[in-house]
Enzyme design. Structure first.
Site, mmCIF file in Angstrom:
data_model
loop_
_atom_site.group_PDB
_atom_site.id
_atom_site.type_symbol
_atom_site.label_atom_id
_atom_site.label_comp_id
_atom_site.label_asym_id
_atom_site.label_seq_id
_atom_site.Cartn_x
_atom_site.Cartn_y
_atom_site.Cartn_z
ATOM 1 N N HIS A 82 -12.585 -5.696 5.067
ATOM 2 C CA HIS A 82 -11.619 -4.677 4.631
ATOM 3 C C HIS A 82 -12.390 -3.467 4.116
ATOM 4 O O HIS A 82 -13.356 -3.617 3.370
ATOM 5 C CB HIS A 82 -10.718 -5.206 3.510
ATOM 6 N N ASP A 161 3.976 -6.972 -1.756
ATOM 7 C CA ASP A 161 3.041 -5.833 -1.757
ATOM 8 C C ASP A 161 3.663 -4.622 -1.070
ATOM 9 O O ASP A 161 3.527 -3.500 -1.550
ATOM 10 C CB ASP A 161 1.723 -6.209 -1.064
ATOM 11 N N ARG A 168 4.792 2.202 -6.129
ATOM 12 C CA ARG A 168 3.617 2.797 -6.798
ATOM 13 C C ARG A 168 3.337 4.189 -6.254
ATOM 14 O O ARG A 168 2.946 5.097 -6.990
ATOM 15 C CB ARG A 168 2.386 1.899 -6.584
ATOM 16 N N SER A 183 -3.042 -5.821 -4.374
ATOM 17 C CA SER A 183 -2.454 -5.310 -3.132
ATOM 18 C C SER A 183 -3.351 -5.636 -1.933
ATOM 19 O O SER A 183 -2.902 -6.214 -0.933
ATOM 20 C CB SER A 183 -2.259 -3.796 -3.274
ATOM 21 N N LYS A 187 -2.850 -9.289 0.890
ATOM 22 C CA LYS A 187 -2.669 -9.171 2.349
ATOM 23 C C LYS A 187 -3.815 -9.864 3.086
ATOM 24 O O LYS A 187 -3.601 -10.572 4.062
ATOM 25 C CB LYS A 187 -2.635 -7.689 2.757
HETATM 26 N N1 URA Z 1 -4.891 -0.067 -0.098
HETATM 27 C C1 URA Z 1 -3.993 -1.066 -0.302
HETATM 28 O O1 URA Z 1 -3.730 -1.867 0.581
HETATM 29 N N2 URA Z 1 -3.408 -1.117 -1.510
HETATM 30 C C2 URA Z 1 -3.667 -0.260 -2.514
HETATM 31 O O2 URA Z 1 -3.105 -0.394 -3.578
HETATM 32 C C3 URA Z 1 -4.599 0.771 -2.278
HETATM 33 C C4 URA Z 1 -5.204 0.837 -1.050
#
Ligand code: URA
Length: 428
Positions: A82, A161, A168, A183, A187
């Site tokens: 990621h 999320d 947010r 977050s 995922k």
């Molecule tokens: N990327 C995400 O998936 N979540 C966040 O809160 C910030 C960046």
């Protein structure tokens, strides 16, 4: 238990229990806890933070708010990467088939770009026919036949999320380390992976502007992943300069093909090789990074990574003719003076691309896959006055004229250049 008691407890700086976090996330996902209470909770977290234990509990609850892929359904060792995102960051498109060519299974669920940083799915959709909306069955089939698949988040994956991120985004609570951590990790961990490598970027073109902020986020991400029993490692990488020589969706896919064909820009190749090497070493496929790098370079040179990429694109409906849409207007950006490129401001390059239509300012904006910037000169390269610093691609005269000064300002010409390491540290 009432939601306001939990909000008050966090507002006063106290640690929440697993039960309280479970109650909050479950209620919010199901709709019994309204947006205004969850937004107040997010603001309380923004100001008071969370302990590592609370962050892990929030991640766990958000991950289990939807479906979690059973790792036993996938063959071999499952690993993913990621990135927190940056300008010209296209490593995923090369890394997924490369890691698969070296023996890993890579179930990569990616996102779209918002603001100046492009999204992996947007880049892949520049390939005519490529589908990023695979069903679960199609995702598994692609993984079984190709060893890698890059697709979008389904409604069933970490729905808490999806809902919380949207909230947010409009309540000023995105830049909170525990909320970002939960977050991202909810995922990624729902993918059923064994290993996760995190590319945490810092600099003008990144979400985290300083190396200290990037380090803090990396530590939180690694802590949560390790707590969940995964092999996790983070690399802190520089995003003051764009990665590679292109930014813009089709232009970036072309650059990935250049790397998969044995060429391409050195910085993009070096970072992708290193991220993949960490994935392989952390997964136990190779005993050390040196052996991993050797195999990776072989897979790039002998074409096996390219074959994996072609197989994935074909399996997901894409054409491997590589006939990308071409921009109508293509203009060189002339160097204002003789000298050495001393800096290329990634943020300004990103903003210029946004003006051209390569990214989106709002989630429902449409993207022009053909536009962007390519053939960018890199810091340290010498230029003569009038030489092209880059070529700008646009489908709209007005947008071209508006973006041109931004790109011009992004390039600094001086007499010398101080190189900085692309990867500054690793956190395990
Ligand atoms: N990327 C995400 O998936 N979540 C966040 O809160 C910030 C960046």
């Amino acid at each position: 238990m009432l939601p306001q008691w939990i909000i008050e407890k966090k507002r006063d700086g106290n640690e929440l229990s697993n039960k309280e976090i479970h109650f909050l996330v479950k209620g919010f996902t199901e709709g019994s806890i309204p947006d205004y209470q969850m937004a107040a909770f997010a603001m309380a977290v923004y100001f008071k933070g969370m302990t590592p234990h609370e962050t892990a509990a929030l991640t766990f609850e958000m991950m289990h708010s939807g479906e979690v892929i059973d790792p036993a359904r996938l063959p071999g060792i499952k690993a993913d990467k990621h990135s927190t995102g940056g300008i010209g960051d296209k490593t995923s498109l090369i890394l997924a088939p490369l890691a698969a060519a070296c023996g890993l299974t890579v179930p990569m669920i990616s996102g779209r770009g918002l603001g100046i940083t492009g999204g992996t799915l947007d880049k892949l959709e520049a390939i005519p026919g490529y589908r990023t909306d695979l069903s679960e069955k199609e995702f598994f089939q692609t993984l079984e036949t190709c060893g890698c698949s890059i697709t979008g988040q389904t409604a069933q994956l970490a729905p808490a999320d999806k809902k919380l991120y949207a909230l947010r985004d409009v309540t000023g609570t995105v830049p909170s380390i525990p909320l970002i951590t939960a977050s991202i990790m909810s995922k990624k961990l729902a993918e059923g992976i064994d290993t996760l490598i995190l590319d945490v970027k810092w600099g003008q073109g990144a979400f985290m502007k300083t190396v200290e902020q990037a380090r803090e986020l990396a530590q939180a991400l690694v802590e949560v992943g390790t707590h969940m029993g995964k092999n996790v490692r983070a690399l802190i990488t520089d995003m003051n300069q764009p990665l590679g020589r292109s930014a813009g969706n089709a232009l970036e896919v072309q650059e990935c093909l250049d790397i998969l064909n044995g060429g391409g820009p050195d910085d993009l190749k070096a970072l992708t090789v290193d991220l993949t090497a960490h994935m392989l070493e952390r997964s136990g496929v190779f005993p050390d990074l040196g052996k991993a790098r050797e195999n990776i370079l072989q897979c790039l040179e002998n074409g096996t990574a390219l074959k994996k990429f072609e197989a994935m694109v074909t399996a997901q409906g894409g054409s491997t003719e590589w006939d990308f849409a071409e921009a109508e207007i293509q203009e060189p950006l002339p160097a204002p003076a003789d000298g050495v490129v001393s800096a290329v401001n990634a943020e300004l390059i990103g903003k210029g691309c946004l003006v051209l239509g390569a990214g989106r300012q709002k989630t429902d904006d449409t993207i022009d896959h053909a536009v962007g910037i390519a053939q960018m000169k890199k810091p340290g390269e010498a230029v003569r006055k009038g030489d092209p610093l880059a070529v700008i691609f646009s489908n709209d005269r007005k947008k071209m004229d508006e973006s041109f000064p931004m790109f011009g300002k992004a390039f600094r010409i001086g007499s010398s250049f101080e190189p900085r390491p692309l990867i500054s540290e690793q956190i395990s």
